[in-house]
Design a protein around this motif. Sequence first.
Motif, PDB file in Angstrom:
ATOM      1  N   PHE A   1       3.513   6.572  23.645  1.00 23.76           N
ATOM      2  CA  PHE A   1       2.542   6.816  23.557  1.00 23.76           C
ATOM      3  C   PHE A   1       1.352   8.589  24.343  1.00 23.76           C
ATOM      4  N   SER A   2       2.681   9.200  24.657  1.00 28.12           N
ATOM      5  CA  SER A   2       2.335   9.991  25.349  1.00 28.12           C
ATOM      6  C   SER A   2       2.529  11.366  25.163  1.00 28.12           C
ATOM      7  N   ARG A   3       4.222  11.078  23.913  1.00 28.83           N
ATOM      8  CA  ARG A   3       4.554  12.523  23.684  1.00 28.83           C
ATOM      9  C   ARG A   3       3.115  12.670  22.478  1.00 28.83           C
ATOM     10  N   MET A   4       2.813  11.300  22.021  1.00 31.15           N
ATOM     11  CA  MET A   4       2.157  10.665  20.413  1.00 31.15           C
ATOM     12  C   MET A   4       0.787  11.891  20.726  1.00 31.15           C
ATOM     13  N   TYR A   5       0.290  11.386  22.100  1.00 35.45           N
ATOM     14  CA  TYR A   5      -0.807  11.975  22.264  1.00 35.45           C
ATOM     15  C   TYR A   5      -1.089  13.111  22.422  1.00 35.45           C
ATOM     16  N   LYS A   6      -0.304  13.820  22.939  1.00 35.91           N
ATOM     17  CA  LYS A   6       0.003  15.551  23.784  1.00 35.91           C
ATOM     18  C   LYS A   6       0.670  15.731  21.830  1.00 35.91           C
ATOM     19  N   LYS A   7       1.170  15.548  21.140  1.00 34.37           N
ATOM     20  CA  LYS A   7       1.026  16.382  20.185  1.00 34.37           C
ATOM     21  C   LYS A   7      -0.006  16.542  18.901  1.00 34.37           C
ATOM     22  N   GLU A   8      -1.157  15.277  19.171  1.00 34.77           N
ATOM     23  CA  GLU A   8      -2.195  15.222  18.275  1.00 34.77           C
ATOM     24  C   GLU A   8      -3.420  15.628  19.147  1.00 34.77           C
ATOM     25  N   THR A   9      -3.458  16.124  20.063  1.00 34.83           N
ATOM     26  CA  THR A   9      -4.743  16.666  21.021  1.00 34.83           C
ATOM     27  C   THR A   9      -3.931  17.956  21.507  1.00 34.83           C
ATOM     28  N   GLY A  10      -3.334  18.315  22.089  1.00 32.71           N
ATOM     29  CA  GLY A  10      -3.111  19.535  22.386  1.00 32.71           C
ATOM     30  C   GLY A  10      -2.965  19.219  23.935  1.00 32.71           C
ATOM     31  N   GLU A  11      -3.512  18.339  24.351  1.00 33.13           N
ATOM     32  CA  GLU A  11      -3.227  17.943  25.828  1.00 33.13           C
ATOM     33  C   GLU A  11      -2.977  16.287  26.220  1.00 33.13           C
ATOM     34  N   GLY A  12      -2.402  16.347  27.942  1.00 31.28           N
ATOM     35  CA  GLY A  12      -2.040  15.087  28.278  1.00 31.28           C
ATOM     36  C   GLY A  12      -2.950  14.447  27.887  1.00 31.28           C
ATOM     37  N   PHE A  13      -3.404  13.101  28.279  1.00 32.08           N
ATOM     38  CA  PHE A  13      -3.795  11.647  28.083  1.00 32.08           C
ATOM     39  C   PHE A  13      -4.301  11.883  29.804  1.00 32.08           C
ATOM     40  N   VAL A  14      -3.499  11.964  30.987  1.00 30.11           N
ATOM     41  CA  VAL A  14      -4.026  11.964  32.419  1.00 30.11           C
ATOM     42  C   VAL A  14      -5.041  13.214  32.370  1.00 30.11           C
ATOM     43  N   GLU A  15      -4.748  14.297  31.209  1.00 26.66           N
ATOM     44  CA  GLU A  15      -5.662  15.223  30.983  1.00 26.66           C
ATOM     45  C   GLU A  15      -7.159  14.548  30.673  1.00 26.66           C
ATOM     46  N   TYR A  16      -7.074  14.299  30.125  1.00 21.97           N
ATOM     47  CA  TYR A  16      -7.653  13.856  28.877  1.00 21.97           C
ATOM     48  C   TYR A  16      -9.057  12.926  30.160  1.00 21.97           C
ATOM     49  N   VAL A  17      -8.286  11.863  30.681  1.00 20.38           N
ATOM     50  CA  VAL A  17      -8.656  10.741  31.792  1.00 20.38           C
ATOM     51  C   VAL A  17      -9.868  11.679  33.090  1.00 20.38           C
ATOM     52  N   THR A  18      -9.006  12.736  33.578  1.00 19.74           N
ATOM     53  CA  THR A  18      -9.827  13.453  34.697  1.00 19.74           C
ATOM     54  C   THR A  18     -11.326  14.156  34.057  1.00 19.74           C
ATOM     55  N   LYS A  19     -10.493  15.181  32.968  1.00 16.27           N
ATOM     56  CA  LYS A  19     -11.842  15.833  32.090  1.00 16.27           C
ATOM     57  C   LYS A  19     -13.315  14.717  31.591  1.00 16.27           C
ATOM     58  N   THR A  20     -12.671  13.757  31.339  1.00 17.39           N
ATOM     59  CA  THR A  20     -13.909  12.788  30.921  1.00 17.39           C
ATOM     60  C   THR A  20     -14.059  12.205  32.386  1.00 17.39           C
ATOM     61  N   LYS A  21     -13.909  12.041  33.689  1.00 16.30           N
ATOM     62  CA  LYS A  21     -14.488  11.359  34.928  1.00 16.30           C
ATOM     63  C   LYS A  21     -15.454  12.277  35.074  1.00 16.30           C
ATOM     64  N   MET A  22     -14.296  14.261  35.328  1.00 17.00           N
ATOM     65  CA  MET A  22     -15.542  15.172  36.347  1.00 17.00           C
ATOM     66  C   MET A  22     -16.641  15.379  35.402  1.00 17.00           C
ATOM     67  N   THR A  23     -15.981  14.956  33.321  1.00 15.20           N
ATOM     68  CA  THR A  23     -17.154  15.226  33.302  1.00 15.20           C
ATOM     69  C   THR A  23     -18.531  14.478  33.683  1.00 15.20           C
ATOM     70  N   LYS A  24     -18.836  13.268  33.649  1.00 12.27           N
ATOM     71  CA  LYS A  24     -18.996  12.203  34.307  1.00 12.27           C
ATOM     72  C   LYS A  24     -19.939  12.280  35.652  1.00 12.27           C
ATOM     73  N   ALA A  25     -18.791  13.172  36.440  1.00 12.78           N
ATOM     74  CA  ALA A  25     -18.840  13.154  37.799  1.00 12.78           C
ATOM     75  C   ALA A  25     -20.397  14.280  37.677  1.00 12.78           C
ATOM     76  N   ILE A  26     -20.248  15.313  36.912  1.00 14.90           N
ATOM     77  CA  ILE A  26     -21.562  16.795  37.230  1.00 14.90           C
ATOM     78  C   ILE A  26     -22.713  15.841  36.731  1.00 14.90           C
ATOM     79  N   GLU A  27     -22.276  14.805  35.873  1.00 20.43           N
ATOM     80  CA  GLU A  27     -23.557  13.724  35.799  1.00 20.43           C
ATOM     81  C   GLU A  27     -24.420  13.213  37.182  1.00 20.43           C
ATOM     82  N   LEU A  28     -23.618  12.617  37.527  1.00 18.94           N
ATOM     83  CA  LEU A  28     -23.876  11.663  38.512  1.00 18.94           C
ATOM     84  C   LEU A  28     -24.506  12.580  39.787  1.00 18.94           C
ATOM     85  N   LEU A  29     -23.363  14.021  40.280  1.00 16.18           N
ATOM     86  CA  LEU A  29     -24.880  14.741  41.181  1.00 16.18           C
ATOM     87  C   LEU A  29     -25.489  15.492  40.448  1.00 16.18           C
ATOM     88  N   GLU A  30     -26.299  16.086  39.165  1.00 17.47           N
ATOM     89  CA  GLU A  30     -27.145  16.076  38.700  1.00 17.47           C
ATOM     90  C   GLU A  30     -28.004  15.236  38.871  1.00 17.47           C
TER      91      GLU A  30
END
Length: 542
Positions: free
Chosen positions: A468-497
Amino acid sequence: MYEVVLVDDDVIVTQFLKRYIPWEEHGFKVVASFQDSHSALEYLLENTYDVLVTDIGMPKLNGIELIEQLKKSKSNSYHIILSCHDEFRYAQQAFKLEVFDYILKETMEETNIIALLGRLKEKLDQEQFTRNQHLKVTKFLERNNMTLKSKFIEKLMKEQNITKDGWWKEQEELLKLNFSDKYFTPILCFIDRYQEAINHYENETSLQFSINNLLEEIFTAKDQQDVQIFFTQGKFLILLPMKYNTREKTKHQIEAILKELHETIYAGFEVSITSVIGELNVKEQSLLESMRILLKNKEQRFYYKYNSIQNFYPISYTRDSIFQDYVEISQTIKELILKDKKDQILECISQQLKQIREKKYSPDSIKDWAIKLIIDIKLSLHALNHFERQSVVITIADQVIQYVETFEHLEYVLADICEKFLEQIRSTNLTTRNEDILKAQKFVQTHIGAKISLKDVAAHLHLNSSYFSRMYKKETGEGFVEYVTKTKMTKAIELLEHSTKSIEQIAFELGFENKSYFSKTFKKYFGMTPGDYKYKTKEKMN
């Protein structure tokens, strides 16, 4: 084609005229023929016609008497007499009635009649041209008058210290207005779904002109000649003169008139209006002040239902932030879209707008809230693999919502945009591998508050973690953990604002073990701590 009616008790004559005269080649058309003059009279009184060709000697009602009867009610048609008589008295009677020509049947040849038709058509064409020119001039003057009245009312509304001398008196004479000796009630009318109405009528001027003409017809029929109508963009102001009466009677009279206006305008144009009644029975300076108040508070129509009649009272808008519960609401709607729960989405939007209405937020802040909601949902969905590459993408949400006029209109627009998001997700053609990626991303979006690991998601998808990790990286160009972090940080900005939650509360709400780890991740991602970001956001707002 000009319309011709033939009348002769001799059927041979009418048959000859119909069959052997090439009427249509010369711009005419025989629409009826009669042997009985009484039947002819009945038809001619009930129908329009351009030319009557009639025999002079007929039983009961002769041609002269027939034309005399018609002259009493219709004076703009032409009459031609056919006669077996060449006596002067018949010709004299005919020309007293201003007949176009007097033809003896013994000289009734095709060439003579065609020559007569040529002269007659030239006369009719000239009259039609003159009528059209007069109509154009009349319409131009009426439209110009509407424009001048709009400019007049705009100046009155903007300039507070205008006195009743000089410019004012000049405008009253030019526009045939008189505010000095009458009591008026100002009524502000909004044209509902204005942009749609303009599109239907091609331009704003045509729509205003059509409504203005209808209003003038209505008030003329009611013998209310002193009604004044002023158009501005999307609305018009009616100054309704009323005999001074008790407040309740005046109110009921005005509401009855407005109800009729609403019904007639809708029947005529399939356009509804919303009317707001200002102060009753006022004159001069009080009238101006009431007009200014109505126009100054025009944004209140956001709180009025379409096709309603309202009595004006000022709305006091709350100063509370409309974004207090924004993060929770936007997250709920995002999750419902991902789960394809259309009915629940519509219910959620309806309930939220109901709460906003009850708290009396300003229309501008409501539109800002709606625009942010749509943009945030769009950005979240774009985080899903391949979503942004699809053909149907909502790119004009802010433009659409800026034209929203009422709560019910906003609810319709939001529901329509969410439906497009749903359609876009449903129509995404994904391979089996991409389907797994989409499922993984949806899992992250809908479990944003949990601690999400690659192993847990792979198990959810029934896949090997490494695969799953290899497939995700190949198809999206980013690691799955990076995607999780990006999504949580976007949400963090919403909550802070847009929330009053502490940094520690936000950390736990996003599934971080402690505040320290959350702050470290945030700083690594944005180059500053959550506390610094919150401080800078407050500075910008101030």
